[in-house]
Design a protein around this motif. Structure first.
Motif, PDB file in Angstrom:
ATOM      1  N   GLY A  29      18.964  -9.794   1.957  1.00 48.75           N
ATOM      2  CA  GLY A  29      20.401  -9.987   2.055  1.00 48.75           C
ATOM      3  C   GLY A  29      20.851 -10.747   3.276  1.00 48.75           C
ATOM      4  N   GLN A  30      19.911 -11.226   4.084  1.00 50.29           N
ATOM      5  CA  GLN A  30      20.243 -12.030   5.250  1.00 50.29           C
ATOM      6  C   GLN A  30      20.057 -13.513   4.922  1.00 50.29           C
ATOM      7  OE1 GLN A  30      21.595 -10.409   7.920  1.00 50.29           O
ATOM      8  NE2 GLN A  30      21.375  -8.687   6.494  1.00 50.29           N
ATOM      9  N   TYR A  31      20.614 -14.351   5.791  1.00 54.58           N
ATOM     10  CA  TYR A  31      20.501 -15.788   5.580  1.00 54.58           C
ATOM     11  C   TYR A  31      19.555 -16.410   6.593  1.00 54.58           C
ATOM     12  CZ  TYR A  31      23.937 -16.182   1.930  1.00 54.58           C
ATOM     13  OH  TYR A  31      24.578 -16.090   0.727  1.00 54.58           O
ATOM     14  N   GLY A  32      18.820 -17.403   6.106  1.00 53.85           N
ATOM     15  CA  GLY A  32      17.892 -18.120   6.953  1.00 53.85           C
ATOM     16  C   GLY A  32      17.721 -19.532   6.448  1.00 53.85           C
ATOM     17  N   PRO A  33      16.664 -20.227   6.873  1.00 51.03           N
ATOM     18  CA  PRO A  33      16.427 -21.596   6.415  1.00 51.03           C
ATOM     19  C   PRO A  33      16.258 -21.648   4.890  1.00 51.03           C
ATOM     20  CG  PRO A  33      15.028 -21.053   8.286  1.00 51.03           C
ATOM     21  CD  PRO A  33      15.652 -19.781   7.851  1.00 51.03           C
ATOM     22  N   TYR A  34      16.652 -22.784   4.324  1.00 51.85           N
ATOM     23  CA  TYR A  34      16.536 -22.957   2.881  1.00 51.85           C
ATOM     24  C   TYR A  34      15.083 -22.841   2.437  1.00 51.85           C
ATOM     25  CZ  TYR A  34      15.969 -25.282  -1.585  1.00 51.85           C
ATOM     26  OH  TYR A  34      15.604 -25.571  -2.872  1.00 51.85           O
ATOM     27  N   SER A  35      14.857 -22.170   1.315  1.00 58.92           N
ATOM     28  CA  SER A  35      13.534 -22.058   0.713  1.00 58.92           C
ATOM     29  C   SER A  35      13.705 -21.756  -0.765  1.00 58.92           C
ATOM     30  CB  SER A  35      12.718 -20.943   1.371  1.00 58.92           C
ATOM     31  OG  SER A  35      11.529 -20.687   0.635  1.00 58.92           O
ATOM     32  N   GLN A  36      12.886 -22.412  -1.598  1.00 60.10           N
ATOM     33  CA  GLN A  36      12.945 -22.098  -3.023  1.00 60.10           C
ATOM     34  C   GLN A  36      12.482 -20.676  -3.295  1.00 60.10           C
ATOM     35  OE1 GLN A  36      11.385 -24.907  -5.841  1.00 60.10           O
ATOM     36  NE2 GLN A  36      12.322 -26.660  -4.822  1.00 60.10           N
ATOM     37  N   THR A  37      11.712 -20.092  -2.378  1.00 59.63           N
ATOM     38  CA  THR A  37      11.327 -18.687  -2.523  1.00 59.63           C
ATOM     39  C   THR A  37      12.561 -17.804  -2.604  1.00 59.63           C
ATOM     40  OG1 THR A  37       9.258 -19.058  -1.333  1.00 59.63           O
ATOM     41  CG2 THR A  37      10.044 -16.790  -1.473  1.00 59.63           C
ATOM     42  N   ASN A  38      13.599 -18.175  -1.859  1.00 58.81           N
ATOM     43  CA  ASN A  38      14.834 -17.404  -1.917  1.00 58.81           C
ATOM     44  C   ASN A  38      15.501 -17.520  -3.283  1.00 58.81           C
ATOM     45  OD1 ASN A  38      14.534 -16.651   0.780  1.00 58.81           O
ATOM     46  ND2 ASN A  38      15.656 -18.439   1.517  1.00 58.81           N
ATOM     47  N   ILE A  39      15.414 -18.680  -3.904  1.00 56.35           N
ATOM     48  CA  ILE A  39      15.979 -18.864  -5.240  1.00 56.35           C
ATOM     49  C   ILE A  39      15.233 -17.990  -6.241  1.00 56.35           C
ATOM     50  CG2 ILE A  39      16.431 -20.504  -7.092  1.00 56.35           C
ATOM     51  CD1 ILE A  39      18.095 -21.217  -4.747  1.00 56.35           C
ATOM     52  N   TYR A  40      13.896 -18.013  -6.149  1.00 55.31           N
ATOM     53  CA  TYR A  40      13.070 -17.328  -7.151  1.00 55.31           C
ATOM     54  C   TYR A  40      13.011 -15.822  -6.918  1.00 55.31           C
ATOM     55  CZ  TYR A  40      11.428 -22.115  -7.995  1.00 55.31           C
ATOM     56  OH  TYR A  40      11.361 -23.459  -8.269  1.00 55.31           O
ATOM     57  N   GLY A  41      12.946 -15.393  -5.674  1.00 58.25           N
ATOM     58  CA  GLY A  41      12.982 -13.971  -5.387  1.00 58.25           C
ATOM     59  C   GLY A  41      11.687 -13.221  -5.554  1.00 58.25           C
ATOM     60  N   GLY A  42      10.538 -13.916  -5.592  1.00 58.82           N
ATOM     61  CA  GLY A  42       9.261 -13.214  -5.647  1.00 58.82           C
ATOM     62  C   GLY A  42       8.669 -13.157  -7.041  1.00 58.82           C
ATOM     63  N   GLU A  60      20.733 -23.578  -9.581  1.00 54.71           N
ATOM     64  CA  GLU A  60      20.102 -24.811  -9.110  1.00 54.71           C
ATOM     65  C   GLU A  60      19.074 -24.463  -8.038  1.00 54.71           C
ATOM     66  OE1 GLU A  60      18.563 -27.964  -8.141  1.00 54.71           O
ATOM     67  OE2 GLU A  60      20.057 -28.193  -9.733  1.00 54.71           O
ATOM     68  N   LYS A  61      17.879 -25.014  -8.179  1.00 54.93           N
ATOM     69  CA  LYS A  61      16.819 -24.700  -7.208  1.00 54.93           C
ATOM     70  C   LYS A  61      17.127 -25.247  -5.819  1.00 54.93           C
ATOM     71  CE  LYS A  61      13.844 -28.711  -8.228  1.00 54.93           C
ATOM     72  NZ  LYS A  61      14.673 -29.326  -9.290  1.00 54.93           N
ATOM     73  N   GLN A  62      18.046 -26.197  -5.718  1.00 55.73           N
ATOM     74  CA  GLN A  62      18.455 -26.725  -4.420  1.00 55.73           C
ATOM     75  C   GLN A  62      19.825 -26.187  -3.989  1.00 55.73           C
ATOM     76  OE1 GLN A  62      17.987 -30.999  -4.102  1.00 55.73           O
ATOM     77  NE2 GLN A  62      16.085 -30.973  -5.263  1.00 55.73           N
ATOM     78  N   SER A  63      20.182 -25.026  -4.504  1.00 53.45           N
ATOM     79  CA  SER A  63      21.456 -24.409  -4.159  1.00 53.45           C
ATOM     80  C   SER A  63      21.552 -24.169  -2.659  1.00 53.45           C
ATOM     81  CB  SER A  63      21.606 -23.077  -4.899  1.00 53.45           C
ATOM     82  OG  SER A  63      22.641 -22.309  -4.340  1.00 53.45           O
ATOM     83  N   HIS A  64      22.698 -24.513  -2.094  1.00 55.99           N
ATOM     84  CA  HIS A  64      22.917 -24.304  -0.666  1.00 55.99           C
ATOM     85  C   HIS A  64      23.292 -22.864  -0.346  1.00 55.99           C
ATOM     86  CE1 HIS A  64      22.622 -28.591   0.029  1.00 55.99           C
ATOM     87  NE2 HIS A  64      23.452 -28.776  -0.960  1.00 55.99           N
ATOM     88  N   LEU A  65      23.676 -22.094  -1.359  1.00 57.15           N
ATOM     89  CA  LEU A  65      23.975 -20.686  -1.136  1.00 57.15           C
ATOM     90  C   LEU A  65      22.755 -19.817  -1.408  1.00 57.15           C
ATOM     91  CD1 LEU A  65      27.564 -20.225  -2.629  1.00 57.15           C
ATOM     92  CD2 LEU A  65      26.900 -20.093  -0.251  1.00 57.15           C
ATOM     93  N   PHE A  66      22.271 -19.843  -2.649  1.00 52.25           N
ATOM     94  CA  PHE A  66      21.174 -18.963  -3.033  1.00 52.25           C
ATOM     95  C   PHE A  66      19.855 -19.376  -2.384  1.00 52.25           C
ATOM     96  CE2 PHE A  66      24.284 -18.623  -6.499  1.00 52.25           C
ATOM     97  CZ  PHE A  66      24.465 -17.257  -6.511  1.00 52.25           C
ATOM     98  N   GLY A  67      19.740 -20.620  -1.961  1.00 52.68           N
ATOM     99  CA  GLY A  67      18.508 -21.070  -1.324  1.00 52.68           C
ATOM    100  C   GLY A  67      18.321 -20.569   0.090  1.00 52.68           C
ATOM    101  N   GLU A  68      19.390 -20.055   0.695  1.00 54.84           N
ATOM    102  CA  GLU A  68      19.302 -19.548   2.062  1.00 54.84           C
ATOM    103  C   GLU A  68      19.468 -18.029   2.136  1.00 54.84           C
ATOM    104  OE1 GLU A  68      21.918 -21.870   4.570  1.00 54.84           O
ATOM    105  OE2 GLU A  68      21.437 -23.693   3.458  1.00 54.84           O
ATOM    106  N   LEU A  69      19.713 -17.409   0.978  1.00 55.71           N
ATOM    107  CA  LEU A  69      19.893 -15.963   0.915  1.00 55.71           C
ATOM    108  C   LEU A  69      18.553 -15.298   0.623  1.00 55.71           C
ATOM    109  CD1 LEU A  69      21.737 -13.464   0.804  1.00 55.71           C
ATOM    110  CD2 LEU A  69      22.087 -13.950  -1.628  1.00 55.71           C
ATOM    111  N   THR A  70      18.095 -14.450   1.525  1.00 57.06           N
ATOM    112  CA  THR A  70      16.781 -13.831   1.385  1.00 57.06           C
ATOM    113  C   THR A  70      16.870 -12.552   0.561  1.00 57.06           C
ATOM    114  OG1 THR A  70      16.991 -12.465   3.370  1.00 57.06           O
ATOM    115  CG2 THR A  70      16.167 -14.718   3.660  1.00 57.06           C
ATOM    116  N   GLU A  71      15.690 -12.025   0.250  1.00 61.20           N
ATOM    117  CA  GLU A  71      15.603 -10.791  -0.521  1.00 61.20           C
ATOM    118  C   GLU A  71      16.266  -9.630   0.200  1.00 61.20           C
ATOM    119  OE1 GLU A  71      11.985  -7.951  -2.060  1.00 61.20           O
ATOM    120  OE2 GLU A  71      11.739 -10.124  -2.252  1.00 61.20           O
TER     121      GLU A  71
END
Length: 735
Positions: free
Chosen positions: A401-414, A388-399
């Protein structure tokens, strides 16, 4: 490493479920695959990789074995809302063999401590009527087919999630889109929350404060919108004793707010489990350890016995009790029955750890098993949305491996599909678990990365989608179909097996008499000539993944978005669904997945696809020879269909265009049509003409037609009130 086979099927039908139960001597995280060199932010050597190697009949070289992943499963029982653990846990292999005969197999595993391999076993595969896995048709890529070459006609589909609702589709809708992502967290082992979906661990937000790097906790404080964490638990029983524990860290916790608080709190304050006794509405905290001020991660908890009034509790609430300030971070919790002998029963919490991406919910995984079983028993194919693009887990997990503010960039991964950061690594781990536990099943049609991602974002279209499709395809034994979806536009990522588009008719055209939704037969011709034909030019089937008639009032002026057209309730025969379904017999079919269910359920419109299913049974749409019938009509009739002139076959749908669903809903008088339908290209001779009642899905009458040299086949239609379907069969052939 020691690997032992506890049990395994000895005989299984072709494409049936072969299952084996294993024990593997390991203390590694069973949900994550072993990786000696993972991306930044993930500990090297994390997890364990357990794979089966299977030799098909006649194959002797283990280097040519089929490789299929195994998975960890915790035993569960009970219906969807009453799932509870049994304590019977173990490693499992599930596999659907695609050929008959004797198969040989073994299991290998590797974690940070080393590797191991099991003994070689065997099983026998017997013939079965199972058609196998769904795939794009090889001879005609407008269609889907099965492993045995039989076609999946463009029978309409729908959206359902629960086992009961999917079972109700038997003999009717064939393709069903189902969400196993955070929005439908009830069925998602690896995610929490999404587009308004229920989320364990509250709504206060996920924070990168945890006992280990790269993990999360939930925070509670004083007051605010949601100061409590709520965890779904298996239903408790009055009179039984339970033990609760939680891993908590506190900051600046002070109190007590009410030194003389009732129910035994007194001067106690801090993070606690709160149980409400419905007799007087007061809270009874459960604690042996009370944390004040600033503390590092500490396990707190206590025992309690449920009262008769508390006996049906389903949600366990955790938060600060009797405090004046401060906040608590919660990372993990456990709730177990204390048996009379002092031993503890199985875990009762559905999500004991907030980090559901590293510790999959086995309750949700069991529910997903139930969905899969219901689909298989009902002949329904599942199109599964995994993330889910609005996932509360994957949306805050960065490339990193750290967590930060929610972003769809985190879902997509580049935008580079070849780059695997921590976010994609965890998604791949979930996909691997999915393939092992569910991907064996022929009831799975395909998977999609996520629901309605950004069609203009290269990180989605060229990065995440392409990476996901390639990874799903890397399980080469099955090579399950894969794609993603978009909130608008016609976009087909590289490697996608089919085109998939979401669009609601409320957004097509202008209001008034020209709105396409007023005539669903015309709508299907428009879509066929534009979007479906674009997909077919790309040699891909066209899936309209979300479709609905909505957003308008009874006078066809703009109404509330996100709801069905109000007049669908008055179309009791479901003319809107009926005409859209039968118009799909044309040269550019679309696999329709209707979103709204209100009118379908209210008027029992399951008979509409059932009748279409009966008509299309036995038509080899996918043989590569069917072409546009190019039927010519007179007398105001409309006709669509296809012909196989090599074999002398054709199928047509003939429609009275004045009989639209909006006319039916308003009770308008519609004059019948009379005229002719002609189709050229047939070899001279005699043909059987089957006239089908499209409501009943039965032949209503049969006659013959003679085609002279150089002349077309001519069909005469008298007083057509709504529509009729026709099969053309050479007179020398039966059926």
């Amino acid at each position: 490493m020691k690997i032992a086979v506890q049990s395994g099927s000895q005989q299984v039908p072709r494409f049936g479920r072969f299952e084996a139960v294993l024990t593997v001597d390991t203390d590694a995280n069973p949900y994550l695959p072993y990786d000696a060199s993972p991306p930044r932010g993930i500990q090297p050597g994390t997890g364990i990789r357990v794979d089966a190697l299977l030799l098909p009949p006649g194959v002797t070289d283990w280097s040519n074995a089929v490789v299929w992943p195994c998975f960890w499963r915790e035993g569960m029982r009970g219906a969807v809302e009453e799932v509870r653990a049994t304590g019977e846990n173990g490693w499992y292999l599930r596999f659907a063999p695609d050929r008959t005969g004797r198969w040989r197999w073994k299991v290998r595993a590797r974690d940070r401590s080393g590797a191991g391999e099991s003994e070689v076993r065997s099983f026998t595969v017997t013939p079965s009527p199972n058609r196998g896995f769904a795939r794009v048709a090889r001879a005609d890529r407008r269609y889907f087919e099965f492993s045995d070459g039989s076609v999946l006609p463009p029978i309409p589909g729908t959206h359902e999630n629960s086992p009961t609702s999917i079972a109700a589709l038997k003999g009717s809708f064939t393709l069903c889109r189902t969400w196993w992502n955070g929005t439908a967290a009830l069925y998602s082992p690896w995610d929490l929350g999404g587009q308004g979906g229920r989320r364990d661990w509250g709504q206060a937000g996920l924070l990168p404060v945890a006992p280990s790097p790269g993990l999360l906790s939930a925070r509670t404080g004083i007051g605010g919108k949601n100061p409590m964490i709520e965890l779904l638990a298996a239903r408790g029983e009055a009179g039984k004793r339970y033990r609760w524990r939680a891993l908590v860290k506190t900051e600046n916790v002070a109190g007590p707010a009410k030194p003389n608080e009732r129910r035994g709190i007194g001067a106690n304050y801090g993070p606690a489990l709160r149980l409400t006794d419905n007799a007087d509405g007061t809270d009874a905290p459960v604690n042996k350890t009370w944390l004040h001020g600033d503390t590092d991660w500490t396990w707190i908890g206590g025992d309690f016995t449920l009262t008769r009034r508390q006996g049906n509790f389903r949600w366990m609430k955790m938060g600060l009790v009797n405090c004046t300030r401060g906040q608590a971070y919660w990372h993990e919790a456990t709730l177990r029955e204390v048996r009379p002998d002092g031993s503890l029963g199985p875990e009762l919490l559905e999500t004991p750890n907030i980090n559901r991406h590293v510790r999959y919910s086995q309750v949700a995984a069991h529910r997903a098993d139930m969905v899969l079983a219901a689909a298989a028993a009902s002949g329904v194919l599942l199109k599964l949305c995994l993330f889910e693009k609005q996932s509360h887990l994957f949306g805050e997990l960065t490339e990193s491996g750290q967590y930060g503010p929610y972003s769809q960039t985190n879902i997509y991964g580049g935008p580079d599909p070849n780059v695997v950061g921590a976010n994609r690594w965890y998604q791949r781990a979930a996909v691997r678990y999915f393939m092992a536990r569910y991907g064996w099943s022929p009831a799975v049609h395909s998977v999609e990365l996520l629901n309605e991602g950004d069609p203009a974002n290269p990180s989605h279209v060229k990065g995440a989608a392409v990476h996901f499709i390639r990874y799903v395809h890397s399980f080469t034994y099955r090579k399950m179909m894969a794609n993603t979806t978009f909130w608008h536009s016609f976009v087909v990522p590289e490697g996608a097996d089919y085109a998939d588009q979401h669009e609601y008719i409320e957004k097509l055209g202008k209001m008034g008499p020209d709105w396409p939704g007023l005539d669903t037969a015309r709508l299907m011709r428009t879509i066929g000539d534009s979007r479906a034909s674009r997909a077919h030019d790309l040699n891909k089937p066209y899936v309209w993944g979300e479709i609905g008639l909505g957003g308008f009032k009874a006078d066809n002026t703009q109404g509330k978005g996100g709801t069905e057209h109000v007049l669908l309730a008055a179309d009791r025969q479901g003319t809107w669904l009926h005409k859209a379904t039968w118009a799909n017999l044309g040269p550019h079919p679309a696999y329709l997945l209707w979103w709204w269910q209100d009118a379908i359920r209210a008027h029992n419109l399951y008979t509409v696809p059932a009748a279409f299913r009966a008509f299309t049974a036995g038509i080899p749409f996918n043989n590569g020879r069917y072409r546009d019938a190019k039927a010519e009509t007179a007398g105001g009739l409309q006709a669509v269909g296809q012909k196989d002139v090599q074999q002398g076959h054709a199928h047509l749908w003939i429609n009275n265009p004045a009989h639209t669903w909006i006319a039916a809903a308003r009770g308008a008088a519609v004059p019948p049509c009379s005229g002719t339908v002609t189709v050229a290209g047939f070899t001279p001779g005699t043909y059987r003409i089957q006239w089908w009642d499209t409501r009943r899905g039965q032949v209503s009458r049969e006659d013959t037609a003679r085609v002279a040299r150089g002349a077309p086949l001519t069909l005469r239609v008298q007083n057509l009130a709504s529509d009729v379907a026709v099969k053309v069969i050479p007179a020398r052939q039966a059926g």
